[in-house]
Design a protein around this motif. Structure first.
Motif, PDB file in Angstrom:
ATOM      1  N   LEU A  20       0.718  -1.301   0.053  1.00  0.00           N
ATOM      2  CA  LEU A  20      -0.094   0.092  -0.115  1.00  0.00           C
ATOM      3  C   LEU A  20       0.952   1.229   0.036  1.00  0.00           C
ATOM      4  N   ASP A  24       0.394   4.153  -3.053  1.00  0.00           N
ATOM      5  CA  ASP A  24      -0.456   5.028  -2.330  1.00  0.00           C
ATOM      6  C   ASP A  24      -1.810   5.299  -2.709  1.00  0.00           C
ATOM      7  N   PRO A  25      -2.898   4.837  -2.088  1.00  0.00           N
ATOM      8  CA  PRO A  25      -4.040   4.938  -2.578  1.00  0.00           C
ATOM      9  C   PRO A  25      -4.580   6.529  -2.587  1.00  0.00           C
ATOM     10  N   GLY A  44      -5.082  -2.944  -8.062  1.00  0.00           N
ATOM     11  CA  GLY A  44      -5.310  -3.578  -6.541  1.00  0.00           C
ATOM     12  C   GLY A  44      -6.035  -4.734  -6.453  1.00  0.00           C
ATOM     13  N   HIS A  75      -5.711  -1.422   5.008  1.00  0.00           N
ATOM     14  CA  HIS A  75      -6.386  -0.763   3.915  1.00  0.00           C
ATOM     15  C   HIS A  75      -6.909   0.529   4.427  1.00  0.00           C
ATOM     16  N   ALA A  78      -4.310   3.234   4.943  1.00  0.00           N
ATOM     17  CA  ALA A  78      -3.981   3.603   3.666  1.00  0.00           C
ATOM     18  C   ALA A  78      -5.038   4.531   3.132  1.00  0.00           C
ATOM     19  N   SER A  80      -7.666   3.166   1.175  1.00  0.00           N
ATOM     20  CA  SER A  80      -7.849   2.460   0.196  1.00  0.00           C
ATOM     21  C   SER A  80      -9.240   2.350  -0.301  1.00  0.00           C
ATOM     22  N   THR A 183     -12.792   8.560  -0.386  1.00  0.00           N
ATOM     23  CA  THR A 183     -11.595   7.874  -0.564  1.00  0.00           C
ATOM     24  C   THR A 183     -12.270   6.306  -1.471  1.00  0.00           C
ATOM     25  N   ARG A 184     -13.551   6.315  -0.945  1.00  0.00           N
ATOM     26  CA  ARG A 184     -14.391   4.828  -1.696  1.00  0.00           C
ATOM     27  C   ARG A 184     -15.827   5.371  -2.277  1.00  0.00           C
TER      28      ARG A 184
END
Length: 351
Positions: A20, A24-25, A44, A75, A78, A80, A183-184
């Motif tokens: 990760l 880097d997400p 990923g 995750h 990070a 992610s 981020t998601r």
């Protein structure tokens, strides 16, 4: 409970953290953050599939929920977009019912995510008429749904029978949600289908409740990871930022803030370890108590830690360019989904 991670689990977490860090997400997300919701990165998904992490909970791999906790925390730390826990839960459910898509789900060729109804509303309904399964309503929010091929929907029918069905995304009314989380991606699926015999499976009693507990636990673990990252960022900033000729970390008030954040994060981790151990056990009552207690405590603690981190960072913490707000936003969404803190407190009180 006398518990510690094994050397293998420590190495698993360190390996995932290294990957990760290299990929880097948040850095990858920054250039397109204003263009729309975060997407699942192909690199990923390949990493998860090639590492065998999607199939972690299947009978063949034999991984544990504690193993998955280690990965999920990294995750979350990070930022992610990869829903590693959700992918693993879906793959294990397909494996358990012997669905032919189980193999392709584990290899990442077919992206399958788990879906259930909200534990706090009755927005999803299921019923069996002869051999026909009727599903209608709306699922709870699912992360990564806009990039998935299918969902594996688990539900309890009006007669108490528990069922699961694999539903292609094109048969659903997918509605993307605008949330605080940048981020998601998050979306809900509108369902209105009638499935013949062979297109759905019976589940053992208690399976749907166990899926709810799994999702709730790993949502809290994600918040824990983000909170742990905020502790590290705050300590680093307090050690370098100077005021009145001294680093602010030398001031007693800031020391107390950082100590409280670190203590809350460590105790939250302990409660979630206990929840993951309970998920691997076979006592539903103990699982309910462990999961709801851990989720309520850890999500509250992560939210408090995020607010404190914002204070420690001062003015720079409020800027768009700093990562503090991205992690804070992520924690706030984790705090609400798969059962709010108030829901889990009520559930714990009656367990």
């Amino acid at each position: 409970m006398d518990f510690a991670l094994s050397d293998e689990q420590v190495n698993l977490g360190e390996t995932e953290r290294a990957w990760l860090a290299k990929n880097d997400p948040i850095a990858a997300r920054r250039p397109a953050i204003d263009d729309g919701p975060a997407r699942l990165p192909a690199s990923g998904l390949r990493h998860l599939a090639q590492s065998g992490l999607i199939g972690l909970l299947t009978a063949e791999t034999g991984g544990t929920h504690v193993d998955l906790l280690v990965l999920t925390e990294e995750h979350g730390r990070a930022g992610s977009a990869l829903p590693v826990a959700d992918l693993a839960i879906a793959a294990s459910l397909l494996d358990a019912v012997g669905h032919p898509t189980a193999a392709s789900a584990q290899t990442g060729e077919h992206i399958v995510l788990p879906a259930v109804g909200s534990p706090e509303t009755l927005a999803l309904r299921a019923g069996i008429d002869g051999d026909i399964l009727h599903l209608s309503g709306t699922t709870a929010p699912v992360t990564g749904l806009i990039d998935a091929h299918s969902i594996v929907l688990a539900a309890v029918t009006d007669s108490g029978t528990e069922v699961a069905a694999l539903l292609p995304v094109e048969t659903l009314d997918v509605r993307s949600l605008e949330t605080l989380d940048l981020t998601r991606s998050w979306a809900v699926a509108g369902v209105d289908v009638a499935l013949p015999e062979g297109a759905w499976s019976h589940l053992p009693p208690g399976t749907v409740a166990a899926i709810h507990d799994r999702l709730a636990t790993f949502r809290a673990v994600d918040a824990l990871g983000a909170a742990a990252r905020l502790v590290d960022l705050s300590v680093e900033y307090a050690s370098s930022r100077t005021q009145f000729g001294k680093t602010i970390g030398s001031f007693q008030a800031v020391k107390h803030h950082c100590a409280n954040m670190a203590t809350t994060t460590e105790t939250s981790r302990a409660t979630l370890w206990a929840a993951a151990v309970a998920l691997d056990g076979d006592d539903p009552a103990a699982r309910t108590r462990a999961v709801s207690g851990a989720v309520a405590y850890a999500c509250t603690g992560a939210s408090t830690t995020a607010q404190t981190a914002l204070q420690v960072h001062g003015g720079i913490g409020f800027t768009w360019e700093h990562d503090v707000h991205l992690l804070l936003r992520r924690i706030k969404v984790d705090e609400l989904l798969d059962g709010s803190v108030s829901y889990h407190r009520r559930r714990l009180a009656t367990a």
